[in-house]
Design a protein around this motif. Structure first.
Motif, PDB file in Angstrom:
ATOM      1  N   THR A 132      -0.591   4.268   8.971  1.00 52.60           N
ATOM      2  CA  THR A 132       0.610   3.420   9.002  1.00 52.60           C
ATOM      3  C   THR A 132       1.449   3.738  10.230  1.00 52.60           C
ATOM      4  O   THR A 132       1.712   4.904  10.512  1.00 52.60           O
ATOM      5  CB  THR A 132       1.458   3.664   7.731  1.00 52.60           C
ATOM      6  OG1 THR A 132       0.579   3.780   6.630  1.00 52.60           O
ATOM      7  CG2 THR A 132       2.435   2.534   7.485  1.00 52.60           C
ATOM      8  N   CYS A 136       0.836  -1.195   0.000  1.00 45.95           N
ATOM      9  CA  CYS A 136       0.000   0.000   0.000  1.00 45.95           C
ATOM     10  C   CYS A 136       0.878   1.256   0.000  1.00 45.95           C
ATOM     11  O   CYS A 136       2.047   1.191   0.371  1.00 45.95           O
ATOM     12  CB  CYS A 136      -0.963  -0.021   1.181  1.00 45.95           C
ATOM     13  SG  CYS A 136      -0.237   0.464   2.749  1.00 45.95           S
ATOM     14  N   PRO A 137       0.299   2.381  -0.401  1.00 47.70           N
ATOM     15  CA  PRO A 137       1.103   3.609  -0.463  1.00 47.70           C
ATOM     16  C   PRO A 137       1.344   4.224   0.912  1.00 47.70           C
ATOM     17  O   PRO A 137       2.049   5.217   1.009  1.00 47.70           O
ATOM     18  CB  PRO A 137       0.248   4.531  -1.333  1.00 47.70           C
ATOM     19  CG  PRO A 137      -1.140   4.043  -1.170  1.00 47.70           C
ATOM     20  CD  PRO A 137      -1.062   2.573  -0.930  1.00 47.70           C
ATOM     21  N   THR A 138       0.754   3.639   1.963  1.00 50.15           N
ATOM     22  CA  THR A 138       0.758   4.137   3.346  1.00 50.15           C
ATOM     23  C   THR A 138      -0.096   5.396   3.459  1.00 50.15           C
ATOM     24  O   THR A 138      -0.359   6.085   2.468  1.00 50.15           O
ATOM     25  CB  THR A 138       2.162   4.409   3.937  1.00 50.15           C
ATOM     26  OG1 THR A 138       2.661   5.622   3.405  1.00 50.15           O
ATOM     27  CG2 THR A 138       3.107   3.264   3.719  1.00 50.15           C
ATOM     28  N   GLY A 189      -0.067  -1.453   5.339  1.00 48.57           N
ATOM     29  CA  GLY A 189       0.233  -0.597   6.479  1.00 48.57           C
ATOM     30  C   GLY A 189      -0.640  -0.782   7.697  1.00 48.57           C
ATOM     31  O   GLY A 189      -0.233  -0.441   8.802  1.00 48.57           O
ATOM     32  N   CYS A 190      -1.860  -1.299   7.525  1.00 49.87           N
ATOM     33  CA  CYS A 190      -2.741  -1.377   8.708  1.00 49.87           C
ATOM     34  C   CYS A 190      -3.728  -2.518   8.577  1.00 49.87           C
ATOM     35  O   CYS A 190      -4.037  -2.970   7.476  1.00 49.87           O
ATOM     36  CB  CYS A 190      -3.485  -0.055   8.905  1.00 49.87           C
ATOM     37  SG  CYS A 190      -4.839   0.189   7.741  1.00 49.87           S
ATOM     38  N   ASN A 235      -7.725  -1.583   6.762  1.00 54.33           N
ATOM     39  CA  ASN A 235      -8.048  -1.772   5.349  1.00 54.33           C
ATOM     40  C   ASN A 235      -7.146  -2.783   4.661  1.00 54.33           C
ATOM     41  O   ASN A 235      -7.501  -3.314   3.614  1.00 54.33           O
ATOM     42  CB  ASN A 235      -7.921  -0.448   4.591  1.00 54.33           C
ATOM     43  CG  ASN A 235      -9.004   0.511   4.974  1.00 54.33           C
ATOM     44  OD1 ASN A 235     -10.122   0.100   5.276  1.00 54.33           O
ATOM     45  ND2 ASN A 235      -8.686   1.783   5.011  1.00 54.33           N
ATOM     46  N   GLY A 236      -5.981  -3.011   5.229  1.00 57.24           N
ATOM     47  CA  GLY A 236      -4.996  -3.872   4.573  1.00 57.24           C
ATOM     48  C   GLY A 236      -5.537  -5.242   4.189  1.00 57.24           C
ATOM     49  O   GLY A 236      -5.459  -5.635   3.020  1.00 57.24           O
ATOM     50  N   GLU A 256      -7.970  -5.100   1.254  1.00 56.43           N
ATOM     51  CA  GLU A 256      -7.449  -4.607  -0.014  1.00 56.43           C
ATOM     52  C   GLU A 256      -6.338  -5.475  -0.589  1.00 56.43           C
ATOM     53  O   GLU A 256      -5.971  -5.312  -1.739  1.00 56.43           O
ATOM     54  CB  GLU A 256      -7.031  -3.148   0.148  1.00 56.43           C
ATOM     55  CG  GLU A 256      -8.274  -2.334   0.458  1.00 56.43           C
ATOM     56  CD  GLU A 256      -8.105  -0.852   0.422  1.00 56.43           C
ATOM     57  OE1 GLU A 256      -7.007  -0.379   0.133  1.00 56.43           O
ATOM     58  OE2 GLU A 256      -9.098  -0.164   0.685  1.00 56.43           O
TER      59      GLU A 256
HETATM   60  S1  SF4 Z   1      -5.581   2.506   5.029  1.00 60.41           S
HETATM   61 FE1  SF4 Z   1      -4.083   0.965   5.725  1.00 60.41          FE
HETATM   62  S2  SF4 Z   1      -3.775  -0.332   3.920  1.00 60.41           S
HETATM   63 FE2  SF4 Z   1      -4.715   1.576   3.160  1.00 60.41          FE
HETATM   64  S3  SF4 Z   1      -2.986   2.958   2.641  1.00 60.41           S
HETATM   65 FE3  SF4 Z   1      -3.498   3.393   4.778  1.00 60.41          FE
HETATM   66  S4  SF4 Z   1      -2.120   2.053   5.931  1.00 60.41           S
HETATM   67 FE4  SF4 Z   1      -2.162   1.262   3.861  1.00 60.41          FE
END
Ligand code: SF4
Length: 514
Positions: A426, A420-422, A453-454, A457-458, A461
């Motif tokens: 993150t 992910c682009p962060t 990053g998390c 949503n990680g 997605e």
């Molecule tokens: S929501 Fe989570 S998975 Fe999406 S960009 Fe931000 S850190 Fe990355």
């Protein structure tokens, strides 16, 4: 397939106009903590100075949404009128606050009102479906009223992998589910007379993203809708691979006249995304930054038809196959402008030999992927031989050809890393984690490995990845097999090793013992 007669309406987002035959707009997103005003303002300015025409910031809660006022003030005080957009997941309250402050709010139909995807298939009756849809409509009403009052634009941003349980129940994690999810929201907004809308269908894989957007366009045309479309490949990764996959997917749709704005999601500083987005648009649309004569989408090769594209090299007038033998089949040599307009079955079962003229390897990679992606997404050519009259030569051209085949999933020759682009969620150095995960798994082939990053949503997605490395809080990582977290709260320093152990033990279990 017939030419897509899609022309979007022009809409206003703060000082920015978008849609119609206007140049395709470029944008990016901050990855700072939205509560950190100074860092967020500085990063917004860096993104704007790089050429971004809109900047998105995550607003995961009310406090972050409220702090957008301070960030906006900082950006305006520095002399920039570029519109800001709040990125909302799971929190309608935050959307309602942000819509009073910034020029645009992005919401995700997969998690705005419906229950988020649990990947557990449930049965839903027609009446249950309609009741949930009505609940969604009621949940959207306050936002629609605020956006109408404040002149705020809305992006209905659907992501493959974060569809709601309701949509997943009926359509699965499919392009159709994505398009239906967007159309439901569009109808609710339109029903209230609200049309300052942009819509997007994003995925980390090129074919899904392309199919979902084409379907969305067809469904919008049937509904008499002409909303501008935002394009992007999510979690594209970093470096050359991230650029190539973004160019292949986005370039395909731009060539078909689909797309009014682009974001390239790289796991790199966000300002680095802007020149990549511009290069993709320029490769397909030229200096006008808008394709005026779109090509028809290419018909997909029939599933089950044998197809295994090869990479060729050119020596003078001769073409050599991967084993170094002369190739005597049909080769189609074509210029970049020829690629821009080529359609039908011209490339079908022929080796495509585009001749570029680049001295810069990155520009060549972006330009080639943006123009060639649609042929390999449609599974047409029998192979690819990239020629270049500029200084990029030799093995670099062979590597690029394999990378384009990989990005379009035409031929998988190495791992695909999704990252992910962060954003403000993150809590660890994701770029460093990507490097470590790549180093730990470089000896493997054909795996889809996600670094996200998390945990919010990680996991959704990265759907489709074989394994995932997902930030779970300060210094902690969850390791996923598919959609299941199988090792939780691993200290970051140990996580790449644990991921490799999991993959190795899975492979051992699958390997038959003689
Ligand atoms: S929501 Fe989570 S998975 Fe999406 S960009 Fe931000 S850190 Fe990355």
């Amino acid at each position: 397939m017939s030419l897509t007669p899609y022309k979007s309406d022009i809409i206003q987002i703060g000082s920015l106009t978008m849609g119609g035959t206007l140049p395709v707009r470029v944008q990016s997103m901050t990855n700072t903590d939205t509560l950190d005003t100074a860092s967020s303002v500085s990063q917004c300015i860096r993104i704007i100075e790089a050429g971004s025409e809109l900047v998105r910031l995550t607003a995961q809660g009310i406090r972050e949404a409220e702090n957008l006022a301070a960030i906006k003030k900082g950006v305006r005080t520095a002399g920039f009128e570029t519109p800001l957009c709040a990125d909302i997941h799971f929190n309608p309250g935050a959307a309602e606050v942000a819509a009073r402050i910034v020029e645009k709010v992005r919401i995700n139909p997969g998690n705005y009102a419906d229950k988020r995807a649990s990947f557990i298939r449930q049965e839903l009756t027609d009446s249950g479906w309609m009741a949930e849809l009505e609940r969604t409509r009621e949940r959207l009403m306050p936002l629609i009223k605020i956006c109408t009052e404040y002149g705020t634009a809305v992006r209905i941003g659907v992501n493959h992998g974060s569809l709601s349980d309701r949509i997943m129940t009926r359509y699965g994690n499919t392009p159709e589910g994505m398009a239906v999810s967007a159309i439901e929201f569009l109808k609710i907004f339109r029903g209230e007379g609200f049309n300052r809308i942009v819509v997007s269908m994003k995925s980390s894989d090129t074919l899904t993203m392309v199919m979902a957007n084409r379907l969305l366009v067809r469904m919008m045309i049937d509904e008499g809708m002409h909303y501008p479309i935002h394009l992007g490949i999510t979690e594209a990764g970093e470096g050359e691979d991230g650029r190539i996959i973004s160019a292949a997917g986005t370039g395909t749709l731009l060539a078909e006249g689909i797309g009014d704005t682009v974001r390239v999601s790289l796991s790199e500083p966000p300002e680095d995304e802007i020149p990549v987005a511009r290069a993709i648009i320029k490769a397909v649309a030229g200096e006008a930054c808008r394709v005026m004569n779109p090509v028809a989408s290419l018909e997909q090769r029939k599933p089950g038809e044998k197809w295994f594209p090869q990479v060729y090299t050119r020596e003078g007038e001769r073409f050599m196959d991967e084993s170094g033998e002369p190739f005597t089949g049909e080769v189609l040599t074509v210029t970049p402008s020829g690629l821009q307009t080529m359609g039908g079955r011209q490339a079908y079962d022929r080796v495509l030999n585009p001749v570029f003229n680049y001295d810069n390897p990155e520009q060549l990679a972006i330009g080639a992927a943006a123009l060639l992606g649609r042929f390999f997404i449609a599974r047409h050519p029998a192979g690819l031989c990239i020629s270049n009259s500029g200084t990029v030569q030799g093995d670099a051209l062979i590597r690029l050809a394999f990378s384009i085949l990989q990005a379009t999933e035409a031929r998988i020759t190495r791992n695909r890393y999704i990252s992910c682009p962060t954003c403000g969620r993150t809590r660890f150095n994701l770029q460093e984690a990507v490097r470590k995960v790549k180093a730990a798994t470089a000896h493997l082939t054909g795996m889809k490995i996600a670094v996200m990053g998390c945990v919010v949503n990680g996991p959704g997605e990265m759907a489709g990845a074989d394994y995932g490395y997902v930030g779970a809080g300060e210094g902690k990582v969850h390791i996923y097999r598919g959609t299941e977290a199988v090792i939780k709260n691993v200290p970051e320093a140990e996580a790449p090793g644990k991921l490799l152990e999991l993959i190795s033990s899975d492979q051992e279990r699958r390997t038959p013992v003689n």
